[in-house]
Design a protein around this motif. Structure first.
Motif, mmCIF file in Angstrom:
data_model
loop_
_atom_site.group_PDB
_atom_site.id
_atom_site.type_symbol
_atom_site.label_atom_id
_atom_site.label_comp_id
_atom_site.label_asym_id
_atom_site.label_seq_id
_atom_site.Cartn_x
_atom_site.Cartn_y
_atom_site.Cartn_z
ATOM 1 N N LEU A 56 0.827 -1.541 0.296
ATOM 2 C CA LEU A 56 -0.041 -0.151 -0.186
ATOM 3 C C LEU A 56 1.318 1.039 -0.271
ATOM 4 O O LEU A 56 0.869 2.587 -0.454
ATOM 5 N N ASN A 57 2.006 1.238 0.824
ATOM 6 C CA ASN A 57 2.999 2.403 0.418
ATOM 7 C C ASN A 57 4.066 1.490 0.274
ATOM 8 O O ASN A 57 5.004 1.250 1.427
ATOM 9 N N ARG A 58 4.650 1.401 -0.219
ATOM 10 C CA ARG A 58 6.316 0.828 -0.815
ATOM 11 C C ARG A 58 7.875 1.712 0.575
ATOM 12 O O ARG A 58 8.168 1.225 1.140
ATOM 13 N N ASP A 59 7.625 3.304 0.712
ATOM 14 C CA ASP A 59 8.421 4.130 1.887
ATOM 15 C C ASP A 59 7.548 3.105 3.164
ATOM 16 O O ASP A 59 8.757 2.338 3.451
ATOM 17 N N GLN A 60 6.455 2.324 2.905
ATOM 18 C CA GLN A 60 6.079 2.189 5.061
ATOM 19 C C GLN A 60 6.874 0.249 4.949
ATOM 20 O O GLN A 60 8.090 0.138 6.370
ATOM 21 N N SER A 61 6.917 -0.328 3.780
ATOM 22 C CA SER A 61 7.005 -1.327 3.910
ATOM 23 C C SER A 61 8.458 -1.574 3.369
ATOM 24 O O SER A 61 9.408 -2.751 4.373
ATOM 25 N N GLU A 62 9.291 -0.770 2.973
ATOM 26 C CA GLU A 62 10.781 -0.464 3.008
ATOM 27 C C GLU A 62 11.608 0.095 4.824
ATOM 28 O O GLU A 62 12.768 -0.960 5.345
ATOM 29 N N ASP A 63 11.219 0.443 5.200
ATOM 30 C CA ASP A 63 10.915 1.229 6.971
ATOM 31 C C ASP A 63 10.417 -0.411 7.873
ATOM 32 O O ASP A 63 11.457 -0.368 8.553
ATOM 33 N N MET A 64 9.202 -1.497 7.431
ATOM 34 C CA MET A 64 9.950 -2.059 8.067
ATOM 35 C C MET A 64 10.203 -3.509 8.039
ATOM 36 O O MET A 64 11.504 -4.133 8.887
ATOM 37 N N LEU A 65 10.963 -3.374 6.968
ATOM 38 C CA LEU A 65 12.444 -4.257 6.331
ATOM 39 C C LEU A 65 13.665 -3.799 7.265
ATOM 40 O O LEU A 65 14.034 -4.908 7.033
ATOM 41 N N PHE A 66 14.032 -2.798 6.962
ATOM 42 C CA PHE A 66 15.535 -2.638 7.352
ATOM 43 C C PHE A 66 14.654 -2.217 9.018
ATOM 44 O O PHE A 66 16.125 -2.478 9.623
ATOM 45 N N LEU A 96 6.434 -8.851 5.339
ATOM 46 C CA LEU A 96 6.745 -8.190 5.774
ATOM 47 C C LEU A 96 5.946 -7.023 5.547
ATOM 48 O O LEU A 96 5.537 -5.865 6.062
ATOM 49 N N ILE A 97 6.044 -7.365 3.952
ATOM 50 C CA ILE A 97 4.599 -5.961 3.229
ATOM 51 C C ILE A 97 3.499 -6.511 4.349
ATOM 52 O O ILE A 97 2.828 -5.253 3.560
ATOM 53 N N SER A 98 3.042 -7.725 4.069
ATOM 54 C CA SER A 98 1.985 -7.724 5.099
ATOM 55 C C SER A 98 1.647 -6.885 6.053
ATOM 56 O O SER A 98 0.611 -6.247 6.472
ATOM 57 N N GLU A 99 2.368 -6.828 7.352
ATOM 58 C CA GLU A 99 2.618 -6.064 8.134
ATOM 59 C C GLU A 99 2.424 -4.679 8.469
ATOM 60 O O GLU A 99 2.434 -3.876 8.497
ATOM 61 N N ALA A 100 3.244 -4.029 6.737
ATOM 62 C CA ALA A 100 3.281 -3.160 6.944
ATOM 63 C C ALA A 100 2.373 -2.303 6.102
ATOM 64 O O ALA A 100 1.642 -1.280 6.923
ATOM 65 N N ASN A 101 1.503 -3.468 4.937
ATOM 66 C CA ASN A 101 -0.072 -2.369 4.718
ATOM 67 C C ASN A 101 -1.075 -2.537 6.566
ATOM 68 O O ASN A 101 -1.578 -1.266 6.143
ATOM 69 N N LYS A 102 -0.972 -3.179 7.510
ATOM 70 C CA LYS A 102 -1.921 -3.416 8.025
ATOM 71 C C LYS A 102 -1.133 -1.894 9.240
ATOM 72 O O LYS A 102 -2.439 -1.468 9.125
#
Length: 114
Positions: A56-66, A96-102
């Motif tokens: 939903l938000n690529r930046d948020q997914s990358e933040d969750m990743l790092f 990680l993407i799923s959790e960032a989307n949540k």
């Protein structure tokens, strides 16, 4: 070059220096082992390119990743550490993407493994 910077961690990568995790609360710098260096490269590529359409938000997914990566490197026995060593890159990227989307939908959402 600093790739991720939060209140608690800074993740950087340099051509000659490689990956570094700085714990801002203690000032300690940790270098990931070879397996974790490989894992971050594969998972980051999936989150950033291959599976970016799932975010939903690529930046948020990358933040969750790092953030998760920094926690895993700093404490391999933590929930994050166990995820990074037990899951394949594809499954880890999906999680990680799923959790960032949540988190994008509910700012108070906390991943279950934290």
């Amino acid at each position: 070059m600093v790739i991720f910077d939060s209140t608690y961690f800074s993740v950087s990568q340099g051509w000659l220096t490689g990956w570094k995790i700085k714990d801002k609360t203690t000032g300690a710098i940790t270098i990931p082992n070879a397996a974790m260096k490989c894992q971050i490269g594969l998972v980051w590529m999936q989150v950033r390119r291959t599976k970016k359409h799932l975010s939903l938000n690529r930046d948020q997914s990358e933040d969750m990743l790092f953030f998760s990566f920094a926690k895993a490197v700093r404490d391999p026995n933590s929930g994050d550490g166990k995820l990074w060593t037990s899951l394949e890159p594809d499954a880890l990227a999906d999680l990680l993407i799923s959790e960032a989307n949540k988190t994008a939908r509910d700012p108070f959402h906390t991943p279950s493994w934290w």
